[in-house]
Design an enzyme around this catalytic site. Structure first.
Site, PDB file in Angstrom:
ATOM      1  N   GLU A  93     -21.530 -32.736  19.138  1.00  0.00           N
ATOM      2  CA  GLU A  93     -22.176 -32.782  17.829  1.00  0.00           C
ATOM      3  C   GLU A  93     -20.722 -33.035  16.921  1.00  0.00           C
ATOM      4  O   GLU A  93     -21.100 -33.753  15.895  1.00  0.00           O
ATOM      5  CB  GLU A  93     -22.939 -31.865  17.420  1.00  0.00           C
ATOM      6  CG  GLU A  93     -24.152 -31.937  18.308  1.00  0.00           C
ATOM      7  CD  GLU A  93     -24.993 -30.675  18.359  1.00  0.00           C
ATOM      8  OE1 GLU A  93     -24.728 -29.696  18.589  1.00  0.00           O
ATOM      9  OE2 GLU A  93     -26.468 -30.801  17.752  1.00  0.00           O
ATOM     10  N   GLU A 112     -27.949 -28.918  26.102  1.00  0.00           N
ATOM     11  CA  GLU A 112     -28.715 -27.863  25.320  1.00  0.00           C
ATOM     12  C   GLU A 112     -29.944 -27.490  26.092  1.00  0.00           C
ATOM     13  O   GLU A 112     -30.498 -26.412  26.121  1.00  0.00           O
ATOM     14  CB  GLU A 112     -28.916 -28.034  24.071  1.00  0.00           C
ATOM     15  CG  GLU A 112     -27.514 -27.907  23.013  1.00  0.00           C
ATOM     16  CD  GLU A 112     -27.007 -29.134  22.915  1.00  0.00           C
ATOM     17  OE1 GLU A 112     -26.997 -29.852  23.598  1.00  0.00           O
ATOM     18  OE2 GLU A 112     -26.095 -28.975  21.963  1.00  0.00           O
TER      19      GLU A 112
HETATM   20  C1  3H9 Z   1     -24.723 -25.808  22.163  1.00  0.00           C
HETATM   21  O1  3H9 Z   1     -23.821 -26.103  21.848  1.00  0.00           O
HETATM   22  C2  3H9 Z   1     -25.748 -25.481  20.954  1.00  0.00           C
HETATM   23  C3  3H9 Z   1     -25.361 -26.469  19.767  1.00  0.00           C
HETATM   24  O2  3H9 Z   1     -25.980 -27.671  19.952  1.00  0.00           O
HETATM   25  C4  3H9 Z   1     -25.959 -25.826  18.323  1.00  0.00           C
HETATM   26  C5  3H9 Z   1     -25.203 -24.982  17.815  1.00  0.00           C
HETATM   27  C6  3H9 Z   1     -25.460 -24.501  16.339  1.00  0.00           C
HETATM   28  N1  3H9 Z   1     -19.897 -20.943  26.046  1.00  0.00           N
HETATM   29  O3  3H9 Z   1     -18.629 -23.911  34.184  1.00  0.00           O
HETATM   30  P1  3H9 Z   1     -17.393 -23.311  34.525  1.00  0.00           P
HETATM   31  C7  3H9 Z   1     -17.379 -20.453  30.472  1.00  0.00           C
HETATM   32  S1  3H9 Z   1     -25.295 -24.936  23.238  1.00  0.00           S
HETATM   33  C8  3H9 Z   1     -19.295 -19.741  26.490  1.00  0.00           C
HETATM   34  O4  3H9 Z   1     -17.083 -22.216  35.667  1.00  0.00           O
HETATM   35  P2  3H9 Z   1     -16.537 -25.746  35.144  1.00  0.00           P
HETATM   36  C9  3H9 Z   1     -18.181 -20.364  31.952  1.00  0.00           C
HETATM   37  O5  3H9 Z   1     -19.051 -19.083  31.447  1.00  0.00           O
HETATM   38  C10 3H9 Z   1     -23.854 -25.218  24.561  1.00  0.00           C
HETATM   39  N2  3H9 Z   1     -18.726 -19.891  27.493  1.00  0.00           N
HETATM   40  O6  3H9 Z   1     -16.248 -24.352  34.602  1.00  0.00           O
HETATM   41  C11 3H9 Z   1     -17.107 -19.588  32.577  1.00  0.00           C
HETATM   42  O7  3H9 Z   1     -16.550 -18.504  32.357  1.00  0.00           O
HETATM   43  P3  3H9 Z   1     -16.137 -17.431  33.200  1.00  0.00           P
HETATM   44  C12 3H9 Z   1     -24.008 -26.800  25.307  1.00  0.00           C
HETATM   45  C13 3H9 Z   1     -18.664 -20.987  28.304  1.00  0.00           C
HETATM   46  O8  3H9 Z   1     -15.113 -26.551  34.950  1.00  0.00           O
HETATM   47  C14 3H9 Z   1     -15.858 -20.864  32.182  1.00  0.00           C
HETATM   48  O9  3H9 Z   1     -16.290 -21.055  30.745  1.00  0.00           O
HETATM   49  N3  3H9 Z   1     -22.868 -26.771  26.223  1.00  0.00           N
HETATM   50  C15 3H9 Z   1     -19.284 -22.059  27.838  1.00  0.00           C
HETATM   51  O10 3H9 Z   1     -17.291 -25.739  36.501  1.00  0.00           O
HETATM   52  C16 3H9 Z   1     -15.708 -21.794  33.110  1.00  0.00           C
HETATM   53  O11 3H9 Z   1     -16.777 -22.538  32.928  1.00  0.00           O
HETATM   54  C17 3H9 Z   1     -23.208 -26.323  27.742  1.00  0.00           C
HETATM   55  O12 3H9 Z   1     -24.113 -25.982  27.943  1.00  0.00           O
HETATM   56  C18 3H9 Z   1     -19.893 -22.091  26.712  1.00  0.00           C
HETATM   57  N4  3H9 Z   1     -20.533 -23.130  25.999  1.00  0.00           N
HETATM   58  O13 3H9 Z   1     -17.482 -26.588  33.990  1.00  0.00           O
HETATM   59  C19 3H9 Z   1     -21.847 -26.575  28.491  1.00  0.00           C
HETATM   60  N5  3H9 Z   1     -19.333 -23.134  28.811  1.00  0.00           N
HETATM   61  O14 3H9 Z   1     -14.630 -18.280  33.620  1.00  0.00           O
HETATM   62  C20 3H9 Z   1     -21.923 -25.408  29.393  1.00  0.00           C
HETATM   63  C21 3H9 Z   1     -18.520 -22.609  29.783  1.00  0.00           C
HETATM   64  O15 3H9 Z   1     -16.013 -16.306  32.766  1.00  0.00           O
HETATM   65  N6  3H9 Z   1     -20.754 -25.425  30.088  1.00  0.00           N
HETATM   66  N7  3H9 Z   1     -18.204 -21.214  29.503  1.00  0.00           N
HETATM   67  O16 3H9 Z   1     -17.055 -17.407  34.423  1.00  0.00           O
HETATM   68  C22 3H9 Z   1     -20.676 -26.246  31.242  1.00  0.00           C
HETATM   69  O17 3H9 Z   1     -21.482 -27.095  31.416  1.00  0.00           O
HETATM   70  C23 3H9 Z   1     -19.345 -26.156  31.997  1.00  0.00           C
HETATM   71  O18 3H9 Z   1     -18.769 -24.743  31.879  1.00  0.00           O
HETATM   72  C24 3H9 Z   1     -18.264 -27.015  32.008  1.00  0.00           C
HETATM   73  C25 3H9 Z   1     -17.045 -26.606  32.855  1.00  0.00           C
HETATM   74  C26 3H9 Z   1     -18.779 -28.553  32.568  1.00  0.00           C
HETATM   75  C27 3H9 Z   1     -17.895 -27.168  30.692  1.00  0.00           C
END
Ligand code: 3H9
Length: 692
Positions: free
Chosen positions: A108, A128
């Protein structure tokens, strides 16, 4: 370089301002990033030397979204939608320079920039919906304006990312940068300036939404009602994208905000956000550290080429690891290999893999009828039928055949892994790898840690599970381990309920409406009612015996608790079975009664929770959220209800305890509350408090 906040800094490269985000691990848009972007942009605007701004990230990725850990807490200004609206208003061109994953709020942010460039490996997504949300920082309004409503709907309702090539083709990005991203993005920015290119504010684009076909919204709604039954967020995503077409940008944003907040405050998103972290937490085992040395698994042996063994073999071949499949007889081996090829051919015919892939994977699987051929493998998984003596004999042979250090695993679903390990002189190398059927499809793997399993062996099992794309949950030894032990509770209660007065269709409806893909009786028909039936000793003592004696084995022969039309998997009414259940229960002395849906649900679900508490007490599982991961991945628990332990917290442990006590008084000690449950209630705590 000037630090704007701890997470954002502004660097000047001539007339280009580089707004750097550095918030490991995934540059989530937490408070310091949002504030840094807002203040940094203001500073860049005020600086006369800066004529264009590049937004770029340090580390492994562009922003992967809002910081999910902040959700549910009081929001701190500046809010992302406001920051991004200021991007829109910026008088200097903003270029988002993307690597890694531009996800959610990250994408975004890019959509609110005036141009987007990315490296070829970058991925773009609005996931999301997987957190029970919708893009809440303008994504539902800007994305349809940029790439058209139909493509936007596909991205937003599925949450699945696309690659850079597709993003370029769809008009989501302006250019793919070959080589260094910083140089490429600065070069692009300079070109924008030198060509005096008009700044593209996505909010002002109207062409693609003007020619939207109104029908697509209903088509998506219908399709999602089927494939995302029970989920609230996907339908809300459609509504908000529709608003992008029907309303002004400002009104659309207001509507998006309202729907986002509704979802954010609802229980489904709370459950899905909890589950997001649960699935990451599960990999953390207290005595396995980052320094634990794991072994390299280069070759795998599997004993048993039946449904389970064949499915397990496919997992390894899919990951490029050679497998030797052992069977007792050549004909069994040929049959097993034939089934594997057939499964691959089906995948190829559906376009999931190429025919080249089929050949490559089949080449990785070799068959033998000599167990001695496993002498050089690094890991053996025994997948023969559930017979402790047979398994013990196999392990004792394997101990002599396999090289030192090789890991010996059993795929047993119930049996005592300690007893099996004791057959070898290397119990430290023995553990359970409990795959779920069909093993090539189901993501769950219970790793059963036996008394003497060494830490490196456990860590290796977890590493290999990741490699074959399983979600591994470490559990201890007990009958049925964690998943099946909890599952047995629901099975027992559903069988009692039909004797007390309910009928299979009512029980199944309640469980289906809760969100499971099917109820316990439809499931029994699918698995096969004859599973575990002792034909020689069958004497009409249970409904299972009654059904099997009548040749009603379930879907496999078109008759079980339900009737199935030729070639159909849809359960149809079986009034003859309802009559049989009524007659059988009366013969057994039950006085049948009306049973409410609420009682059915509580009788089927609360004992699962209670058993989970006992499992935690006995330290069979590491933490409550691990049990939730097991139920979501292995037993069809709807992720929007988090899992049984999360659900218990949602209902309130005091209420669960009260109901269990009431059932105990009425139906006996099957409902005796676990001491841990009593303790948590008395301390005013919940299962969540144990999720370290
Ligand atoms: C949003 O954006 C809402 C908006 O539209 C509006 C707002 C107003 N936040 O998955 P991994 C942490 S909603 C906090 O193992 P990978 C994760 O917990 C969000 N922490 O690595 C982990 O921590 P730990 C929309 C986050 O390489 C570490 O980072 N976005 C977040 O296999 C590594 O993650 C998503 O839903 C976060 N957003 O994959 C994306 N993301 O090491 C969600 C990750 O302590 N994330 N962490 O266990 C993912 O899909 C994957 O993490 C990603 C990396 C592909 C990025």
């Amino acid at each position: 370089m000037v630090a704007i906040t701890e997470a954002v800094s502004l660097e000047k490269d001539g007339e280009i301002g580089m707004l750097w985000i550095d918030n490991p691990p995934v540059n989530a848009l937490g408070h310091l990033v949002r504030k840094g972007l807002a203040d940094g942009m203001e500073q860049a605007e005020k600086d006369d030397e800066i004529r264009a701004v590049v937004v770029i990230c340090k580390g492994r990725t562009f922003c992967a979204g809002a910081d999910i850990r902040e959700f549910g807490k009081p929001p701190k200004a500046p809010h992302l939608p406001d920051v991004l609206n200021r991007f829109d208003q910026c008088q200097k061109p903003i270029i988002a320079a993307i690597h890694g994953t531009a996800f959610g709020g990250g994408l975004e942010t890019a959509l609110s920039s005036h141009f987007r460039v990315a490296v070829a490996s970058a991925r773009f997504g609005l996931p999301e919906v997987k957190l029970g949300l919708l893009p809440g920082a303008g994504g539902t309004q800007r994305m349809p304006r940029l790439i058209g409503p139909e493509k936007a709907l596909a991205m937003i309702t599925s949450g699945n990312p696309i690659g850079a090539d597709k993003a370029l083709e769809d008009g989501l990005i302006d250019e793919i940068i070959d080589g260094d991203l910083v140089e490429g993005a600065v070069g692009f920015a300079k070109q924008v300036l030198s060509e005096n290119r008009p700044m593209v504010r996505v909010r002002d684009l109207s062409e693609k939404i003007a020619r939207a076909d109104a029908q697509i919204f209903d088509d998506f709604r219908k399709q999602l009602a089927r494939c995302a039954r029970g989920f609230e967020a996907p339908q809300a995503c459609v509504d908000t994208v529709e608003a992008a077409v029907a309303k002004s940008f400002e009104d659309g944003l207001t509507y998006e905000r309202k729907r986002f907040e509704e979802l954010m405050n609802g229980s489904q998103s709370a459950a899905q956000r909890y589950y997001f972290f649960a699935e990451r937490q599960v990999a953390r085992i207290p005595d396995v550290t980052k320094d634990t040395v794991t072994m390299d698994i280069q070759k795998v042996g599997i004993i048993g080429a039946g449904t389970m063994g064949g499915g397990i073999a496919m997992n390894f071949a899919n990951a490029g690891i050679p497998v030797t499949l052992v069977e007792a007889k050549q004909e069994f081996l040929d049959r097993g290999l034939g089934v594997i090829r057939k499964n691959y051919d089906i995948s190829a015919s559906r376009g999931k893999i190429s025919s080249d892939d089929v050949d490559k994977r089949m080449e990785l699987i070799s068959g033998t009828i000599r167990m001695e051929d496993l002498a050089d493998v690094d890991l053996v998984i025994e997948a023969v039928y559930e017979n402790i003596n047979l398994k013990k004999e196999i392990f004792s042979r394997l101990d002599n055949i396999c090289k030192d250090g090789a890991i010996l695993a059993t795929n047993t679903s119930y049996l005592d892994v300690n007893e099996i390990a004791a057959q070898t002189a290397r119990p430290e190398s023995v553990l359970g790898l409990h795959f779920f059927s069909p093993a090539n499809v189901m993501r769950l793997l219970e790793i059963v840690r036996a008394e003497k399993t060494s830490i490196p062996v456990l860590a290796t099992a977890m590493a290999i599970a990741k490699k074959i794309k399983k979600i591994a949950v470490v559990v201890g030894v007990c009958y049925g381990f964690a998943g099946n032990r909890m599952f047995a509770q629901r099975k027992r209660e559903s069988e009692k309920l039909i004797l007390e007065g309910a009928l299979p269709a009512q029980v199944d409806r309640v469980i289906y409406d809760f969100g499971f893909p099917m109820g316990p009786f439809a499931l029994a028909d699918l698995i096969g009612i004859d599973l575990g039936w002792d034909k020689d000793n069958s004497n009409s003592r249970t409904m299972q015996e009654m059904l099997c004696e009548q040749g009603r084995f379930g879907q496999k022969n078109g008759k079980g608790y339900y009737n199935y039309a030729e070639g159909s998997r849809a359960p149809g009414p079986a009034p003859e079975i309802d009559d049989l259940i009524v007659a059988f229960s009366q013969k057994k002395g039950y006085i049948r009664r009306e049973i409410s849906d609420e009682e059915i649900l509580q009788r089927c679900i609360y004992p699962i929770i209670n058993e989970g508490a006992k499992i935690l007490e006995e330290k069979i599982a590491v933490r409550p959220s691990d049990l939730d991961v097991i139920w979501v991945n292995g037993y069809g628990w709807p992720v929007y209800r988090g899992g049984p332990m999360f659900y218990a917290d949602l209902v309130g442990l005091d209420k669960v305890l009260d109901v269990l006590k009431k059932f105990q008084a009425e139906h006996g000690d099957d409902f005796k509350p676990a001491p841990l449950l009593e303790q948590l209630v008395s301390e005013g705590k919940n299962f969540g408090s144990l999720n370290a």
